[in-house]
Scaffold this active site. Structure first.
Site, mmCIF file in Angstrom:
data_model
loop_
_atom_site.group_PDB
_atom_site.id
_atom_site.type_symbol
_atom_site.label_atom_id
_atom_site.label_comp_id
_atom_site.label_asym_id
_atom_site.label_seq_id
_atom_site.Cartn_x
_atom_site.Cartn_y
_atom_site.Cartn_z
ATOM 1 N N TYR A 118 0.767 -1.251 0.000
ATOM 2 C CA TYR A 118 0.000 0.000 0.000
ATOM 3 C C TYR A 118 0.795 1.298 0.000
ATOM 4 C CZ TYR A 118 -0.245 -0.062 5.238
ATOM 5 O OH TYR A 118 -0.024 -0.090 6.562
ATOM 6 N N GLU A 119 2.094 1.295 0.137
ATOM 7 C CA GLU A 119 2.861 2.552 -0.014
ATOM 8 C C GLU A 119 3.703 2.482 -1.278
ATOM 9 O OE1 GLU A 119 4.047 5.476 1.785
ATOM 10 O OE2 GLU A 119 3.148 5.260 3.771
ATOM 11 N N GLY A 120 3.183 1.819 -2.304
ATOM 12 C CA GLY A 120 4.000 1.522 -3.484
ATOM 13 C C GLY A 120 4.458 0.093 -3.346
#
Ligand SMILES: Cc1cc2nc3c(=O)[nH]c(=O)nc-3n(C[C@H](O)[C@H](O)[C@H](O)COP(=O)(O)OP(=O)(O)OC[C@H]3O[C@@H](n4cnc5c(N)ncnc54)[C@H](O)[C@@H]3O)c2cc1C
Length: 236
Positions: free
Chosen positions: A78-80
């Protein structure tokens, strides 16, 4: 590694010397995909081991260990995603400056190796040996990525995630080596012996069992692209 990145971010914004700000900005930028990619991938390894330690009960939701494993899985998404962090490391953080920033970090690590070489303890000697081998593998990989990203992008990007993992492993192992030296000095002064001994043993364990993976990963990046790209769509 995350603390070192945070300190570099502060220095990049607040150091009075413009040249030091610039160096720290480049160092921080290189560390971002490692902190996001390597740390989150390792959290999966750690939480998987956590389930394994508890055996069948670890797999049962009520025990609690499985929940950590599931929660860790989202961190690589979810953060890349890991591949996106790895693409950033290859393209913007390595190929764009021809590997100069990456090699500047390798030069810093060499200074730590020189400090380790001054020490007589078996732990410092062992960590020195592993750190040197990992740093040399990293430099080979950086040169491969710098030479191939434009000329042969499929070859460079085929090894992007292994490169990310090698670089993260090296930078984490480097911090372990620094921690080992501080702990040895404090132990010699008689400060908090059990804690310092644990730091030393942890650094040695990391070097022997995790940092030692780096030369194998070097092969994956430099010699492994062909098999990644060998299957054509009609072979799937
Ligand atoms: C619980 C949860 C919370 C979230 N919270 C937020 C949030 O607060 N803010 C927000 O902005 N987003 C959030 N997201 C969305 C998240 O940012 C996306 O899930 C993430 O960016 C991945 O995109 P995707 O799911 O479309 O996967 P895709 O982009 O379709 O990726 C699928 C797979 O293909 C790989 N891949 C994709 N492109 C490439 C490429 N060019 N080269 C190589 N491999 C590639 C990826 O690494 C991945 O393994 C959240 C997602 C979840 C599940």
């Amino acid at each position: 590694m995350a603390s070192v990145a945070a300190a570099a971010y502060d220095a990049a914004h607040h150091h009075p010397d413009a040249e030091v700000r610039k160096q720290n900005a480049a160092f921080y930028e290189f560390l971002v995909p490692l902190v996001k990619g390597y740390s989150t991938e390792m959290s999966l390894e750690v939480t998987s081991l956590g389930v394994q330690v508890h055996g069948g009960m670890g797999f049962i939701e009520e025990t609690g260990a499985a929940q950590y494993y599931r929660d860790a899985k989202i961190l690589t998404i979810y953060e890349g995603t890991t591949a996106i962090q790895a693409n950033d490391l290859v393209g913007r953080k390595t190929a764009r400056d021809g590997g100069t920033g990456a090699k500047a970090i390798a030069a810093q690590i060499e200074k730590t190796e020189a400090d380790l070489a001054q020490r007589s303890s078996p732990n410092a000697k062992a960590v020195h040996q592993r750190l040197k081998a990992a740093r040399e593998a990293f430099v080979d990989v950086v040169e491969f990525i710098a030479a191939n990203t434009r000329a042969n992008p499929n070859a460079a990007f085929a090894g992007s995630v292994p490169y990310l993992m090698l670089a993260g492993n090296l930078v984490a192992g480097w911090q372990m080596a620094r921690a080992l030296m501080v702990a040895e000095d404090l132990l010699a002064q008689g400060t908090d012996a059990a804690f310092m001994q644990a730091k030393i043993t942890t650094a040695r364990f990391y070097a022997d069992h995790l940092l030692s993976r780096a030369p194998g990963v070097r092969i994956s990046v430099i010699e492994g692209a062909e098999s990644v790209n060998a299957l054509s769509f009609d072979m799937y």
